[in-house]
Design a protein around this motif. Structure first.
Motif, PDB file in Angstrom:
ATOM      1  N   GLY A  57      43.086  47.012  33.399  1.00 42.36           N
ATOM      2  CA  GLY A  57      41.955  46.210  33.842  1.00 42.36           C
ATOM      3  C   GLY A  57      41.951  44.815  33.244  1.00 42.36           C
ATOM      4  N   LYS A  98      43.162  42.639  36.103  1.00 41.22           N
ATOM      5  CA  LYS A  98      41.813  42.328  36.597  1.00 41.22           C
ATOM      6  C   LYS A  98      41.655  42.822  38.046  1.00 41.22           C
ATOM      7  CE  LYS A  98      41.395  38.347  33.526  1.00 41.22           C
ATOM      8  NZ  LYS A  98      41.283  39.209  32.386  1.00 41.22           N
ATOM      9  N   LYS A 149      39.631  43.410  41.910  1.00 41.42           N
ATOM     10  CA  LYS A 149      38.350  43.775  42.507  1.00 41.42           C
ATOM     11  C   LYS A 149      37.626  44.838  41.672  1.00 41.42           C
ATOM     12  CE  LYS A 149      36.331  45.264  46.906  1.00 41.42           C
ATOM     13  NZ  LYS A 149      36.619  45.715  48.291  1.00 41.42           N
ATOM     14  N   LYS A 150      36.307  44.668  41.582  1.00 42.32           N
ATOM     15  CA  LYS A 150      35.490  45.630  40.845  1.00 42.32           C
ATOM     16  C   LYS A 150      35.450  46.963  41.584  1.00 42.32           C
ATOM     17  CE  LYS A 150      34.356  42.508  37.800  1.00 42.32           C
ATOM     18  NZ  LYS A 150      34.930  42.565  36.428  1.00 42.32           N
ATOM     19  N   LYS A 179      34.772  48.111  35.331  1.00 34.22           N
ATOM     20  CA  LYS A 179      35.737  48.987  35.988  1.00 34.22           C
ATOM     21  C   LYS A 179      36.335  48.282  37.208  1.00 34.22           C
ATOM     22  CE  LYS A 179      34.381  52.297  33.209  1.00 34.22           C
ATOM     23  NZ  LYS A 179      35.197  52.667  32.038  1.00 34.22           N
ATOM     24  N   THR A 180      37.666  48.275  37.281  1.00 39.19           N
ATOM     25  CA  THR A 180      38.358  47.647  38.405  1.00 39.19           C
ATOM     26  C   THR A 180      39.333  48.635  39.041  1.00 39.19           C
ATOM     27  OG1 THR A 180      40.136  46.836  36.968  1.00 39.19           O
ATOM     28  CG2 THR A 180      38.229  45.381  37.298  1.00 39.19           C
ATOM     29  N   TYR A 181      39.805  48.288  40.235  1.00 41.62           N
ATOM     30  CA  TYR A 181      40.796  49.138  40.895  1.00 41.62           C
ATOM     31  C   TYR A 181      42.108  49.160  40.110  1.00 41.62           C
ATOM     32  CZ  TYR A 181      37.940  49.887  45.030  1.00 41.62           C
ATOM     33  OH  TYR A 181      36.936  50.286  45.887  1.00 41.62           O
ATOM     34  N   SER A 182      42.444  48.034  39.482  1.00 45.41           N
ATOM     35  CA  SER A 182      43.656  48.015  38.662  1.00 45.41           C
ATOM     36  C   SER A 182      43.500  48.939  37.457  1.00 45.41           C
ATOM     37  CB  SER A 182      43.951  46.585  38.189  1.00 45.41           C
ATOM     38  OG  SER A 182      42.886  46.075  37.396  1.00 45.41           O
TER      39      SER A 182
END
Length: 213
Positions: free
Chosen positions: A108, A112, A114-115, A123-126
């Motif tokens: 994250g 970084k 998208k949330k 929390k992000t998709y990554s």
């Protein structure tokens, strides 16, 4: 002292206590009883801030106490009585939860993107992908001799998912009452709920999954 140094030192202390608890039943019992008390205390603070009706608070705390007691007793039995196979499962669950946490934070921060949800802005998709990647790497490297590779991959993905859901659940409750940490008992980490949120949900699911395999 920076937050990262506090986290590292606190993690070192927790690991030392965990290792001592594995070797000594008295230390294990004391540690688990304290965990039960602290987790219930932190849950109680959240519940009382969310609900105003005493009967709702009482019902929820009774359910939470029952659930936490099950987890604590199960952990005591596995670490002090059960055969080595159940201990291996316990260590796999711990490893997946820790790897999910570290993978989510690391990916994250690096990638970084998208949330993932409004429940937890960090929390992000990554981070979601990172949780799965590091969990899979950890289990396939250290535990591949105990299970078939396919079973290990599927169980890791399921347990990591529930670990992350546990994290999101506590994040949602904290966001609802507008607090950052459930307590300040663990420097750099916050409270026991902040540290063990993923494990609380992943553990019963994990034992169920491995009982089927």
């Amino acid at each position: 002292m920076t937050e990262i140094i506090k986290r590292i030192l606190t993690s070192g202390v927790l690991l030392s206590i965990f290792y001592a608890a594995i070797l000594n039943k008295v230390i294990l019992t004391i540690a688990l009883v304290f965990c039960l008390y602290q987790l219930l205390y932190e849950f109680s603070n959240l519940v009382k801030k969310i609900f105003k009706q005493n009967y709702k608070i009482l019902i929820l705390l009774t359910l939470i106490l029952t659930y936490l007691t099950y987890i604590i007793i199960k952990t005591w039995i596995v670490l002090s009585v059960d055969a080595n196979n159940n201990k291996i499962i316990f260590f796999i669950l711990i490893s997946i939860c820790i790897a999910s946490d570290i993978g989510g934070i690391t990916f994250g921060k690096i990638f970084k993107g998208k949330k993932l949800t409004k429940i937890s802005p960090n929390k992000t998709y990554s981070g979601l992908i990172g949780s799965y990647v590091l969990s899979l790497l950890t289990t396939t490297i250290f535990f591949k001799e105990y299970f078939e590779l396919f079973d290990l991959i599927i169980s890791t993905l399921v347990i990591s998912t529930f670990s992350q859901l546990g994290d999101l659940t506590i994040s949602y409750l904290k966001r609802k009452v507008k607090i950052k940490d459930t307590s300040n008992i663990l420097p750099g980490h916050g409270g026991f709920l902040d540290r063990f949120d993923g494990f609380l949900l992943a553990m019963p699911i994990g034992y169920l999954v491995y009982s089927i395999l």
